[in-house]
Structure formats: structure tokens, C-alpha cells
Design an enzyme around this catalytic site. Structure first.
Site, PDB file in Angstrom:
ATOM      1  N   TYR A  51      -1.443 -25.777   0.917  1.00  0.00           N
ATOM      2  CA  TYR A  51      -0.473 -24.926   0.297  1.00  0.00           C
ATOM      3  C   TYR A  51       0.646 -25.544  -0.349  1.00  0.00           C
ATOM      4  CZ  TYR A  51      -3.769 -21.640   2.714  1.00  0.00           C
ATOM      5  OH  TYR A  51      -4.971 -20.956   3.372  1.00  0.00           O
ATOM      6  N   GLY A 197      -8.430 -12.355   3.270  1.00  0.00           N
ATOM      7  CA  GLY A 197      -8.808 -11.378   1.933  1.00  0.00           C
ATOM      8  C   GLY A 197      -9.022  -9.953   2.196  1.00  0.00           C
ATOM      9  N   LYS A 201      -7.617  -8.952  -3.081  1.00  0.00           N
ATOM     10  CA  LYS A 201      -6.706  -9.023  -4.175  1.00  0.00           C
ATOM     11  C   LYS A 201      -6.074  -7.979  -4.556  1.00  0.00           C
ATOM     12  CE  LYS A 201      -9.523 -13.051  -5.933  1.00  0.00           C
ATOM     13  NZ  LYS A 201     -10.061 -13.531  -7.310  1.00  0.00           N
ATOM     14  N   GLY A 202      -5.772  -7.039  -3.779  1.00  0.00           N
ATOM     15  CA  GLY A 202      -5.220  -5.657  -4.023  1.00  0.00           C
ATOM     16  C   GLY A 202      -6.050  -4.667  -4.494  1.00  0.00           C
ATOM     17  N   LEU A 203      -7.250  -4.705  -4.634  1.00  0.00           N
ATOM     18  CA  LEU A 203      -8.080  -3.926  -5.022  1.00  0.00           C
ATOM     19  C   LEU A 203      -8.200  -2.738  -3.907  1.00  0.00           C
ATOM     20  CD1 LEU A 203     -11.056  -6.009  -6.292  1.00  0.00           C
ATOM     21  CD2 LEU A 203      -9.395  -4.728  -7.747  1.00  0.00           C
ATOM     22  N   LEU A 204      -8.022  -2.824  -2.759  1.00  0.00           N
ATOM     23  CA  LEU A 204      -7.958  -2.123  -1.647  1.00  0.00           C
ATOM     24  C   LEU A 204      -6.623  -1.558  -1.479  1.00  0.00           C
ATOM     25  CD1 LEU A 204     -10.791  -3.959   0.375  1.00  0.00           C
ATOM     26  CD2 LEU A 204     -11.112  -2.081  -1.307  1.00  0.00           C
ATOM     27  N   THR A 205      -5.857  -1.314  -2.340  1.00  0.00           N
ATOM     28  CA  THR A 205      -4.437  -0.750  -1.968  1.00  0.00           C
ATOM     29  C   THR A 205      -4.335   0.364  -3.112  1.00  0.00           C
ATOM     30  OG1 THR A 205      -3.281  -2.240  -3.614  1.00  0.00           O
ATOM     31  CG2 THR A 205      -3.665  -3.034  -1.324  1.00  0.00           C
TER      32      THR A 205
END
Length: 300
Positions: A51, A197, A201-205
Site C-alpha cells: 500500500y 470488502g 465499495k459502498g454499495l451496501l451503505t
């Protein structure tokens, strides 16, 4: 914050872990995020030498320097940077692992790593040499335990069957349930899953309906099915963020689920979602809306 045992190591870690890859580059901001995590009871911090070409480890090391004994620190090895400092290649040799850990220790400002993870893996690796390197580091007290970060079932199976690995890091969330097929394999080897994950990617917010419009697909789910699923999950849940975290933790094989945060506010949102929880029967209804896929490649 509840804790669970990492494999059979005796180490207890928080059910929420901080995935440090998303941290900002400003030291002051990183200290704020880490302080919020510590105050909430998060004890597991995961980074990697890859990273930001090691800069992420340096930021984490600075932020935890006065709290080292209070946390479980995890990092990874196996991706060696090329001379250009921008690209990398896979190197799972014993020499690279033993040299890589020294560099990570220096950047993290510590003399030991709690969980050292192979950051990938292929069937072409000399797995016996890899395991020999980890076992040697463990005997020397440089690392306490080791594991692997991989989504390849054949690589995972071989690594677990030959080693004393305590964990496997895998992407696992409501939209990517592929690891479920291999839960029995991990259980039979006494290994825990470090889930990454978690929020897809924020889809589950709460931002899922906006974010999904920017994606063509996620894992094996393509548009327009992906958009339809997110709409159904959002409308059928009282708090999708909370449901996503509870989903990842509903199986005892999951030791911790990582949440990333660029800001203190983002981390606070995940902490709130964890704290309010999600009722089991309601979660069961949401699960009926979820696709279920298997890994198509790298099978045992």
C-alpha cells in the site's frame, strides 16, 4: 466491541477491524481516524507493504506508536516493487519474505507483527519454502501468527493443509458470497476468515443507490441486475449498512470484518451501524434477495 479468537491462536480481536488501505495520506488525519477506532474498541489493524509503496505502513506505525500493546497488528508480504516505484511483481521466495518483514517492522516502528500474511499466492509458488519462511519468523518471535490473503481455493487449500496458518483474508459481503462454499474447509483446518470488502465499495451503505449507477458490474453481477438488487436491498432494509456488517459477522468462522475509512466520519458511520446491529429474522429476509455464486477459476 465484542471479540473473537483468531484461529486457534488464543489471540482475541475485535469484530470490526480497520482496513488501513483507505486511510488518507495526511498524518494528522490518520491519527484522528486511528484514535476513533481505538476509542470504539477496535483492536485489529490491517495494512500491507504494497500500500502506497510502504507509506501506508509508516502512517499506521506513527498513529499506533503509543498503543502498540493494545492492538493486533497485521500486514502482508509477497508483492515486490519494481525499480520504477509504481509497479510490482509477485515474489514469494523465502529471501523476499525474510527481508520484507524487516522493512515492514522498520516502517511500522515495532519489533514484532501479530499477524503476517502472504499477500496472494499461486500454484507455481514453492509453498514449502514459503511456509518455512513464516515458521522461522514465528520461532524467532518476529511474528506471532501467520495467514494468507487469497481468493483462490486451490492455493488456500494447499497452504492450510501444509502450514500452521490461522487465517485467510477473503472478500466477503452480501454481493460476494463465493467464500461460503469453502467455509467447511477453513473450519476443518482451524482457520478464521478475515473478511474484507464488507461494504462492497459502498454499495451496501446509504449511498448505494447513487454509487451503483457508476458501476457496470460487481463480481459476477452485471447491470441492470446489480442496480435492481441494490434497490431491493435498500427498500427492504431499515439500515443496509448495519445489515451488511451483521451479514459478514453472522458466521462464527468470520473472526473480524474490515471496514475502511478515509475520514473519522466514515468510520463513525460504520461504528454506528455495528452498534445498532440488525435483527436476525430481518436479515434472513434480505438474504433471500442475494445472489449466490461460486469461484469459477482456481478450484481445488
Amino acid at each position: 466491541m465484542k471479540k473473537r479468537e483468531l484461529g486457534t491462536s488464543g489471540m482475541l480481536i475485535s469484530e470490526l477491524g480497520l482496513g488501513c488501505m483507505s486511510l488518507p495520506k495526511d498524518r494528522h488525519e490518520v491519527v484522528e481516524v486511528v484514535a476513533t477506532a481505538l476509542d470504539s474498541g477496535i483492536t485489529f489493524f490491517d495494512t500491507a507493504d504494497l500500500y502506497e509503496n510502504g507509506a501506508n505502513e509508516e502512517l499506521v506505525g506513527h498513529a499506533i506508536k503509543n498503543h502498540r500493546k493494545d492492538i493486533i497488528l497485521a500486514t502482508k508480504v509477497g508483492n515486490e516493487m519494481n525499480p520504477d516505484g509504481k509497479t510490482w511483481h509477485w515474489n514469494a521466495s523465502k529471501q523476499h519474505i525474510t527481508e520484507g518483514v524487516k522493512a515492514s517492522l522498520s516502517r511500522l516502528g515495532t519489533d514484532y507483527i501479530d499477524l503476517y500474511q502472504l499477500h496472494g499466492g499461486t500454484m507455481e509458488d514453492n509453498v514449502d519454502e514459503v511456509i518455512e519462511a513464516f515458521d522461522q519468523l514465528k520461532r524467532e518471535g518476529i511474528i506471532r501468527e501467520y495467514g494468507i490473503s487469497s481468493i483462490r481455493p486451490n492455493v488456500i487449500q494447499r497452504f492450510l493443509s501444509k502450514s500452521a496458518a490461522v487465517s485467510v483474508m477473503m472478500q466477503y459481503n452480501m454481493l460476494d458470497r463465493r467464500p461460503e462454499e469453502w467455509f467447511p474447509l477453513l473450519e476443518s483446518n482451524g482457520a478464521s476468515i478475515v473478511a474484507r470488502g464488507t461494504l462492497a465499495k459502498g454499495l451496501l451503505t446509504a449511498e448505494g443507490k447513487e454509487r451503483v449507477n457508476k458501476l457496470d458490474s460487481f463480481v459476477a453481477v452485471e447491470q441492470p441486475e446489480l442496480g435492481d438488487i441494490i434497490k431491493k436491498l435498500t427498500s427492504s432494509s431499515t439500515n443496509l449498512h448495519a445489515a451488511a456488517i451483521q451479514f459478514a459477522l453472522r458466521n462464527d468462522r468470520i473472526v473480524t470484518t474490515l471496514v475502511g475509512a478515509r475520514t473519522r466520519e466514515q468510520l463513525t458511520d460504520s461504528l454506528h451501524a455495528y452498534e445498532i446491529g440488525y435483527e436476525g429474522l430481518q436479515l434472513d429476509e434480505l438474504i433471500k434477495l442475494l445472489p449466490l455464486h461460486n469461484y469459477e477459476q482456481h478450484r481445488i
